[in-house]
Each structure stands twice: as structure tokens, then as C-alpha cells.
Design a protein around this motif. Structure first.
Motif, PDB file in Angstrom:
ATOM      1  N   LEU A   4      -3.587   0.141  -3.237  1.00 39.80           N
ATOM      2  CA  LEU A   4      -3.276  -1.204  -2.772  1.00 39.80           C
ATOM      3  C   LEU A   4      -2.830  -2.091  -3.915  1.00 39.80           C
ATOM      4  CD1 LEU A   4      -6.386  -1.617  -0.531  1.00 39.80           C
ATOM      5  CD2 LEU A   4      -4.050  -1.901   0.296  1.00 39.80           C
ATOM      6  N   ASP A  57     -11.354  -0.176  -3.009  1.00 39.24           N
ATOM      7  CA  ASP A  57      -9.995  -0.652  -2.825  1.00 39.24           C
ATOM      8  C   ASP A  57      -9.813  -2.031  -3.450  1.00 39.24           C
ATOM      9  OD1 ASP A  57      -9.248   1.599  -1.572  1.00 39.24           O
ATOM     10  OD2 ASP A  57      -9.360   0.795   0.460  1.00 39.24           O
ATOM     11  N   GLN A  88       0.855  -1.191   0.000  1.00 40.66           N
ATOM     12  CA  GLN A  88       0.000   0.000   0.000  1.00 40.66           C
ATOM     13  C   GLN A  88       0.883   1.231   0.000  1.00 40.66           C
ATOM     14  OE1 GLN A  88      -2.884   0.262   3.236  1.00 40.66           O
ATOM     15  NE2 GLN A  88      -4.241   1.389   1.871  1.00 40.66           N
ATOM     16  N   ILE A  97      -2.939  -2.349   6.951  1.00 41.04           N
ATOM     17  CA  ILE A  97      -2.932  -2.263   5.491  1.00 41.04           C
ATOM     18  C   ILE A  97      -4.362  -2.545   5.074  1.00 41.04           C
ATOM     19  CG2 ILE A  97      -2.183  -3.527   3.418  1.00 41.04           C
ATOM     20  CD1 ILE A  97       0.614  -3.537   4.453  1.00 41.04           C
TER      21      ILE A  97
END
Ligand code: S6P
Ligand code: ZN
Length: 204
Positions: free
Chosen positions: A122, A193, A116, A173
Motif C-alpha cells: 500500500l 499494512d 495498492q 483497497i
């Protein structure tokens, strides 16, 4: 490891199955009690520790290299197989104080690298034997053992980069890797994400 320079050329052997490096500096051992916040299920962590168990999560065999600009540090890591609260054993994860690149080489076992950047982007890459994963400057990284055996890998990084564990310890994360009925499941904090993680538009 603040050794005085200069150093002489040196050969070190790597055992791809066990991760042992010869010669190596002091072995790093990380147990569950040293990284209680890494796992999402704090009750599961507490239950294990209250039972009097404190499993080794991973070990690292570092090469003795001066922490000075111009040097390359490297170490093997061995993550044991296992899970806490359904979440696979993994490293603490870190940024480097000085943003700089790092190269990983899978040596044995099966795992995932969670990465990340400082903007929150990510990326997840598989780490198995013969695979290299390039970690660009500014990308935090954590490695997860998703297999039944030890996950063994080599990491090479700038010796003066330093390790910053605070950001990941406090914020984590944005993805976790859980043991699902059909194998590892990458669980993201939100759907956007997850799309980024699974996106195909990554430069090669
Ligand atoms: C070092 C590199 C690895 C890790 C090791 C343990 O920059 O990324 O050698 O140190 O895998 O992980 P951690 O997050 O505890 O340092
Ligand atoms: Zn690193």
C-alpha cells in the motif's frame, strides 16, 4: 473512445479551479448509486439512496484520444466534497488491464491517492495543486477528496491500457479515509499494512 487514428496535434485548455477541459469528449458523471459498494458503511449508503438522494460523487472531462498503442490519454477529474457514513467521497478506483504507469497532477483542492499493488503493498500520497504523483505499472489507484472544496486533478495514462474496476469493487483497497474529529484519518485493514503506508523507506 475508439476514434480512428491518426489524429492531428491539438491544444486543449485546462481550468485549474473548475477542472474543465476545452475541448473535451463526453463528460463522465459518477453518482452514489453507481458505486454503492465503494463505501464501507452500506447502511449509510442505503439511507441516502432511500431518501431519494443520489449525489454526484465525481465528474471527469476526458480528452478525445484514440484507444491505440502509442497514444496518451488524459482527463481531468473533479471529486465533490462530502462523505457517506463518515468516509470521504472518492473515485471507484481501478487497475489497468495492461499494467502501465500513470501520472497525476493536482490542480486544486486537497486529497489523497490510495495505491495498492498486486502483492498488496500500500501507498498513500497527498494530492494538492502543483504536486505530481507517479503511479507505477501494476498499482491500483483511488483518489479521495479530504477537503472542503472540490478536488481537481489531471491524469495522463497509456491510451490502450484499459480500466479494470472489478478487483477494487470486489476486494477494495486496504485503506480507507474517514472524517475524524481532527481531520482525515487513514484507516488500514491491519497494523502491518499501516506501517507500510507510513514507511519512510520509499525511493525518491
Ligand atoms: C484514469 C485515471 C483517472 C480516473 C478518474 C476516475 O486512468 O486514473 O482519470 O479514471 O479519476 O476514477 P475511476 O476510478 O472511476 O476511473
Ligand atoms: Zn488510472
Amino acid at each position: 473512445m475508439n476514434l480512428p487514428g491518426p489524429v492531428l496535434p491539438v491544444a486543449r485548455t485546462l481550468d485549474f479551479a473548475s477542472g474543465a477541459m476545452v475541448p473535451h469528449a463526453e463528460v463522465v458523471v459518477r453518482r452514489l448509486s453507481q458505486m454503492p459498494r465503494a463505501f464501507a458503511n452500506s447502511e449509510a449508503v442505503a439511507t441516502v439512496l432511500e431518501r431519494g438522494e443520489d449525489p454526484v460523487i465525481y465528474r471527469a472531462f476526458p480528452a478525445a484520444v484514440p484507444e491505440q498503442a502509442g497514444h496518451l490519454a488524459y482527463r481531468t477529474t473533479v471529486i465533490l466534497p462530502g462523505a457517506v457514513g463518515g468516509e470521504y467521497f472518492m473515485t471507484r478506483g481501478h487497475h489497468h488491464h495492461k499494467d502501465s504507469a500513470e501520472l497525476y497532477l493536482g490542480m486544486s483542492g486537497r486529497g489523497l491517492m490510495l495505491m495498492q499493488d498486486r502483492d498488496g503493498r500500500l501507498r498513500v500520497e497527498e494530492l494538492v495543486r502543483d504536486v505530481t504523483v507517479y503511479v507505477p505499472p501494476g498499482w491500483a489507484h483511488r483518489t479521495v477528496n479530504t477537503g472542503q472544496d472540490e478536488l481537481v486533478f489531471l491524469a495522463v495514462y497509456f491510451s490502450d491500457a484499459g480500466h479494470d474496476y472489478d478487483v477494487i469493487e470486489q476486494q477494495g483497497i486496504g485503506v480507507r479515509v474517514m472524517a475524524g474529529p481532527d481531520g482525515p484519518e487513514v484507516v488500514a485493514a491491519d497494523a502491518t499494512d499501516l506501517l507500510a503506508v507510513k514507511g519512510e523507506s520509499w525511493p525518491t
